[in-house]
Design an enzyme around this catalytic site. Structure first.
Site, PDB file in Angstrom:
ATOM      1  N   MET A   1       0.816  -1.199   0.000  1.00 29.86           N
ATOM      2  CA  MET A   1       0.000   0.000   0.000  1.00 29.86           C
ATOM      3  C   MET A   1       0.856   1.258   0.000  1.00 29.86           C
ATOM      4  SD  MET A   1      -3.148   0.934   2.531  1.00 29.86           S
ATOM      5  CE  MET A   1      -2.213   1.165   4.024  1.00 29.86           C
ATOM      6  N   VAL A   4       8.049   3.468   2.751  1.00 27.96           N
ATOM      7  CA  VAL A   4       8.458   4.327   3.856  1.00 27.96           C
ATOM      8  C   VAL A   4       9.875   4.824   3.629  1.00 27.96           C
ATOM      9  CG1 VAL A   4       8.722   4.495   6.359  1.00 27.96           C
ATOM     10  CG2 VAL A   4       6.977   2.992   5.382  1.00 27.96           C
ATOM     11  N   ASP A 131      -4.307  -7.371  12.469  1.00 28.00           N
ATOM     12  CA  ASP A 131      -3.105  -7.972  11.885  1.00 28.00           C
ATOM     13  C   ASP A 131      -1.954  -7.965  12.894  1.00 28.00           C
ATOM     14  OD1 ASP A 131      -1.753  -9.308   9.897  1.00 28.00           O
ATOM     15  OD2 ASP A 131      -1.153  -7.493   8.817  1.00 28.00           O
ATOM     16  N   LYS A 133       0.962  -9.509  14.554  1.00 29.15           N
ATOM     17  CA  LYS A 133       1.909 -10.564  14.202  1.00 29.15           C
ATOM     18  C   LYS A 133       3.317 -10.058  14.507  1.00 29.15           C
ATOM     19  CE  LYS A 133       2.029  -9.018   9.361  1.00 29.15           C
ATOM     20  NZ  LYS A 133       1.795  -9.414   7.951  1.00 29.15           N
ATOM     21  N   ASN A 136       4.746  -7.065  12.653  1.00 31.66           N
ATOM     22  CA  ASN A 136       4.135  -5.765  12.894  1.00 31.66           C
ATOM     23  C   ASN A 136       4.435  -5.250  14.295  1.00 31.66           C
ATOM     24  OD1 ASN A 136       3.011  -5.224  10.417  1.00 31.66           O
ATOM     25  ND2 ASN A 136       1.013  -6.100  10.903  1.00 31.66           N
ATOM     26  N   ASP A 149       1.528  -0.611  11.790  1.00 34.40           N
ATOM     27  CA  ASP A 149       0.687  -0.923  10.635  1.00 34.40           C
ATOM     28  C   ASP A 149      -0.787  -1.090  10.986  1.00 34.40           C
ATOM     29  OD1 ASP A 149      -0.192  -1.407   8.136  1.00 34.40           O
ATOM     30  OD2 ASP A 149       1.014  -3.193   7.767  1.00 34.40           O
TER      31      ASP A 149
END
Length: 509
Positions: A1, A4, A131, A133, A136, A149
């Site tokens: 998406m 960075v 999400d 995990k 992240n 995120d």
């Protein structure tokens, strides 16, 4: 998406991260049911929602949002965020030998407690991350766990944020998705708790509870298979923790604990000194519990350090020695550009530029010159505690190479004294100024004369401030003699010095 970038805030002179939304439509048209334009609009909505969602959450474990807008050149949406330095939890798991030295129970508990604290704040604001995990999650050097995120986060019960997923579309990462998430049903806070249990399971054993195999996919196991008791994989896990994990992995969302309950249940384990793994000075989530507000024991920052954004996970390029040696021309360009940046007040950017050049400087002379430039930038920025050891290091090297009377070595000595004075280290500053003024300058060198007289004047001030009036009078007499000798008998400063010496007489017997 998005992608960075490491960037600089030119107004506030700080490092930041800038996330740019990708506008490339290649590959989007192949998604069933949606055209490329609709997918791009969907991506834009997701990006904006991530910005607004994250900005609305205030917690130490969530990266701060500073600004957002549209780039005038590329027309890309962007968000300016806190630049994080640390390690992804996934890389820590990957680098751990679970057969020999697994992560301590207290280590895993401390990490999960911090994540639970973030989720408690998130859930109280009607947000579901969706999400959670290891990839992240990031641990900063002082042991703070950051949850990253929020791009697929969901806001519950808000008409202002329509669903951004198609009916039947799953969102998340398969090894950590709850049964309801795997079935593309409505998800709530309990789904994050399920994912958090999978993360804790992996921290303790090196792998999540379920793996795709011949019997079924991740989703199939999440829905149909009972979670394997963790004590079968790791025998030193206390029964209470196994019971907690099994409860968090319950197939029914309504029977799982909430984030606050997970926090309360695990907090005693996070504070426990189990001794199975020595506490590390950096990237250890137990640090905030054992040294609140203090972070890890402070160590000198290596000269070659350049902060890197760990998103996505990459090798720490700052620790690698570049293969291309720095040329004389490149060194001059780096020093000149750094000077221009410093003059514009962009000290952080100037320092990073010099650090990058120093990493490539294999010639001793170039290395010393660039180190001196870096010390000057630190000095001008007011970072005297960082500048002093740099000036010390360069001055020692130049003294060893060219002798104690070398002009650059003496200049370093002068700046070390200035740093010590600025830091309030009076005794060290007096000793440094005395050592510097022991070498008289040439009368024709105007800059050296100015520094010499300034050093003598600072000796007067330092002695007077410590109420050592005889020493102050002696220093003032030395200042007067040097001023008359170097600037002549008509120097205007002499009258001021005489007046000061008269005032000092009131404090001496």
């Amino acid at each position: 998406m998005g992608e960075v970038w490491h960037a600089y805030d030119e107004r506030l002179d700080r490092r930041v991260a800038v996330k740019m939304m990708l506008t490339d439509t290649r590959g989007l048209s192949g998604i069933p049911g949606l055209g490329a334009a609709e997918m791009l609009a969907n991506r834009r909505d997701r990006f904006l929602r991530e910005v607004r969602t994250t900005a609305a959450l205030e917690h130490l474990g969530i990266p701060a949002i500073y600004d957002t807008g549209i780039d005038e050149t590329t027309h890309q949406l962007y968000v300016v965020m806190q630049l994080l330095r640390g390690r992804e939890v996934q890389t820590i798991v990957d680098d751990t030998d679970y057969d020999v030295s697994p992560l301590a129970v207290s280590w895993a508990a401390a990490a999960v407690v911090q994540i639970a604290s973030v989720l408690d704040e998130v859930h109280r604001n009607d947000v579901v991350h969706r999400d959670i995990k290891p990839a992240n999650l990031m641990i900063t050097p002082d042991g703070v766990v950051k949850v990253l995120d929020f791009g697929v986060a969901a806001l519950r019960g808000s008409g202002n944020h329509p669903r951004l997923t198609q009916e039947g579309m799953t969102v998340g990462t398969p090894p950590y998705m709850s049964p309801e998430q795997s079935l593309a049903n409505e998800v709530g806070p309990a789904s994050d708790i399920y994912a958090l249990a999978c993360v804790m399971y992996e921290l303790l054993t090196g792998r999540p509870p379920f793996a795709a195999d011949a019997n079924g996919s991740h989703a199939w196991h999440h829905v149909h298979s009972g979670p394997p008791p963790i004590r079968r994989r790791r025998h030193d896990i206390p029964q209470e923790l196994e019971d907690l994990l099994l409860g968090m992995l319950d197939k029914a969302p309504e029977r799982r604990l909430n984030a606050a309950q997970v926090y309360d249940a695990l907090l005693p384990w996070a504070c426990q000194r189990d001794g199975s793994t020595a506490i590390q000075s950096e990237h250890d989530p137990r640090q905030p519990f054992r040294r609140p507000f203090g972070g890890p024991p402070k160590r000198p920052t290596p000269i070659g350090y350049t902060p890197t954004l760990v998103m996505p996970a990459e090798p720490d390029s700052a620790s690698e020695t570049p293969s291309t040696p720095l040329t004389d021309e490149e060194a001059s360009e780096a020093a000149d550009l750094a000077a221009q940046l410093a003059q514009a007040g962009k000290f952080v950017q100037a320092a990073d530029l010099l650090v990058g050049a120093i990493q490539r400087a294999q010639d001793g002379v170039l290395h010393g010159d660039l180190m001196f430039s870096l010390a000057q930038v630190r000095f001008l920025a007011g970072a005297h505690s960082e500048a002093a050891p740099l000036f010390d290091e360069v001055g020692t090297a130049w003294t060893d190479r060219y002798g104690a009377n070398d002009e650059q070595a003496l200049l370093c000595q002068y700046y070390v004294a200035q740093c010590r004075m600025a830091l309030g280290e009076s005794s060290a500053a007096i000793n440094a100024f005395l050592a510097y003024t022991a070498q008289a300058p040439e009368p024709t060198d105007a800059e050296a004369v100015d520094r010499h007289l300034d050093a003598l004047a600072n000796l007067v001030r330092l002695h007077a401030a410590r109420e050592r009036f005889p020493e102050a009078r002696s220093a003032a007499a030395a200042l007067r003699e040097a001023t008359q000798r170097l600037r002549g008998p008509d120097a205007p400063d002499l009258a001021d010095i005489d007046g000061f010496m008269q005032r000092l007489k009131r404090f001496t017997t």
